[in-house]
Design an enzyme around this catalytic site. Structure first.
Site, short mmCIF file in Angstrom:
data_model
loop_
_atom_site.label_atom_id
_atom_site.label_comp_id
_atom_site.label_asym_id
_atom_site.label_seq_id
_atom_site.Cartn_x
_atom_site.Cartn_y
_atom_site.Cartn_z
N GLY A 214 0.77 -1.24 0.00
CA GLY A 214 0.00 0.00 0.00
C GLY A 214 0.80 1.29 0.00
O GLY A 214 0.22 2.36 -0.13
N ASP A 215 2.12 1.18 0.16
CA ASP A 215 2.95 2.39 0.19
C ASP A 215 4.34 2.06 -0.37
O ASP A 215 5.36 2.41 0.22
CB ASP A 215 3.05 2.93 1.62
CG ASP A 215 3.48 4.39 1.68
OD1 ASP A 215 3.42 5.07 0.64
OD2 ASP A 215 3.86 4.85 2.77
N PHE A 216 4.35 1.36 -1.49
CA PHE A 216 5.58 0.88 -2.11
C PHE A 216 6.24 2.07 -2.80
O PHE A 216 6.18 2.22 -4.02
CB PHE A 216 5.23 -0.22 -3.12
CG PHE A 216 6.27 -1.30 -3.27
CD1 PHE A 216 6.58 -2.14 -2.22
CD2 PHE A 216 6.93 -1.48 -4.48
CE1 PHE A 216 7.53 -3.15 -2.36
CE2 PHE A 216 7.88 -2.48 -4.63
CZ PHE A 216 8.19 -3.31 -3.56
N ASN A 217 6.88 2.92 -2.00
CA ASN A 217 7.29 4.20 -2.55
C ASN A 217 8.80 4.39 -2.60
O ASN A 217 9.58 3.52 -2.21
CB ASN A 217 6.60 5.35 -1.80
CG ASN A 217 7.10 5.53 -0.38
OD1 ASN A 217 8.27 5.34 -0.07
ND2 ASN A 217 6.21 5.93 0.51
#
Length: 356
Positions: A214-217
């Site tokens: 959900g936050d593969f940043n």
């Protein structure tokens, strides 16, 4: 969004005391790491070992079951061969604990974990070659495939219905659009929200569901130099946005954040898409919605950054990192249009796949 008074602000001495008390480790140095809503402190012990002390904000600390399942997911992925942190056991054998700490607002309960330290630097600090972007797409797909196999008696807590960062909840942005009052960008965000409702939402039933990071940043992916002249992924961190979502959400989020670090952002999508589809080919509905999902994530990032600054003005520089880079990219994507951007992505993905 966590308000200012809910965010932990431990001093070095408070952090050192917690590590000694619960883990019988003696810190030789402590270094504060950037964080959005929690507090992360790099701890080096007298033996030379490194850890990350993670203190959750008071709102997240009220839901220890959610954090417990996310921590189990990190361990599950680690056992599956992915470079994720794992939680060190306390002297009483726990993965985490609630601690009463005074950060200047009186005693409050904060959930605390000590995680293994992963070597490397954020991917934002190195050149994004097509090969590295392909690897990013591939490891994201591999991670989600592994998570489909995860079993846990409390897995249902990851069905986070009103979670504001879920791409399913893009329409919730409407109640915070006032943070863009007077900014021409507001009209673009409104247009993206309209496209989401009319183009994306009707295709939900065709999206394949799964657990996603959900936050593969660009800050949660660590890399290190490999034996050649390139880089390889050495760490996947920060699972606090993990929830049940869809494969295509993970892909859209990944593309959006890696765009922030590339001199020609539109080119990013092709290599990531090729890596992703080497393991999880998109279906027709997912392909058709990818463009608007990427733009939707840009909108979330920009609106929530502006909102967070109203709550944490002293942390503005960090909170606005993605937003400041993202605004011109969102404008460019919107003006270029879905048809042209998709052509660039899918054509280059097909060419890249033939080479791998």
């Amino acid at each position: 969004m966590a308000a200012n008074h809910t965010i932990p602000k431990l001093s070095q001495s408070q952090a050192a005391e917690i590590v000694q008390k619960h883990y019988k480790l003696t810190p030789s140095s402590l270094r504060f790491l950037p964080s959005y809503e929690d507090q992360n402190i790099c701890i080096t012990t007298v033996e030379g070992d490194k850890y990350v002390l993670k203190i959750m904000n008071t709102l997240s600390s009220k839901d220890p079951t959610l954090i417990k399942v996310q921590t189990c997911a990190m361990d599950f992925l680690h056992q599956g061969g992915l470079p994720t942190p794992t939680a060190l056991k306390t002297i009483t054998g726990e993965d985490m604990f609630l601690e009463d700490i005074d950060c200047g607002y009186g005693l409050q309960k904060y959930l605390v974990r000590l995680l293994t330290y992963l070597t490397g630097v954020p991917i934002s600090e190195v050149p994004l070659s097509p090969q590295l972007l392909y690897q990013v797409g591939q490891i994201a797909a591999r991670m989600d495939n592994l998570l489909k196999e995860m079993k846990h008696p409390q897995l249902s807590v990851l069905h986070r219905g009103e979670f504001v960062w879920s791409l399913s909840n893009i329409p919730l942005l409407e109640k915070w659009l006032y943070v863009l009052d007077g900014d021409p960008l507001q009209e673009i965000v409104k247009s993206v929200l309209h496209q989401f409702k009319t183009t994306v939402a009707p295709k939900y039933s065709s999206f394949r569901e799964c657990l996603i990071h959900g936050d593969f940043n660009n800050l949660n992916l660590l890399v290190q130099a490999n034996e050649g002249s390139g880089y390889e992924i050495s760490g996947i961190i920060d699972f606090s946005d993990m929830s049940f979502g869809c494969y295509v959400y993970e892909l859209a989020i990944t593309i959006m954040y890696l765009m922030l670090e590339h001199p020609n952002p539109i080119e990013v999508g092709g290599a990531i898409l090729a890596g992703w589809e080497s393991l999880v080919p998109l279906n027709a509905a997912e392909k058709d919605c990818l463009f608007w999902l990427v733009l939707s994530r840009f909108c979330q990032s920009i609106v929530f950054a502006r909102l967070s600054v109203t709550l944490q003005p002293e942390n503005e520089e960090y909170l606005m990192i993605s937003s400041k880079k993202g605004i011109p990219i969102l404008r460019k994507l919107f003006e270029t249009g879905k048809e042209h951007v998709e052509k660039v992505w899918f054509t280059s993905a097909a060419e890249f796949s033939h080479l791998n």
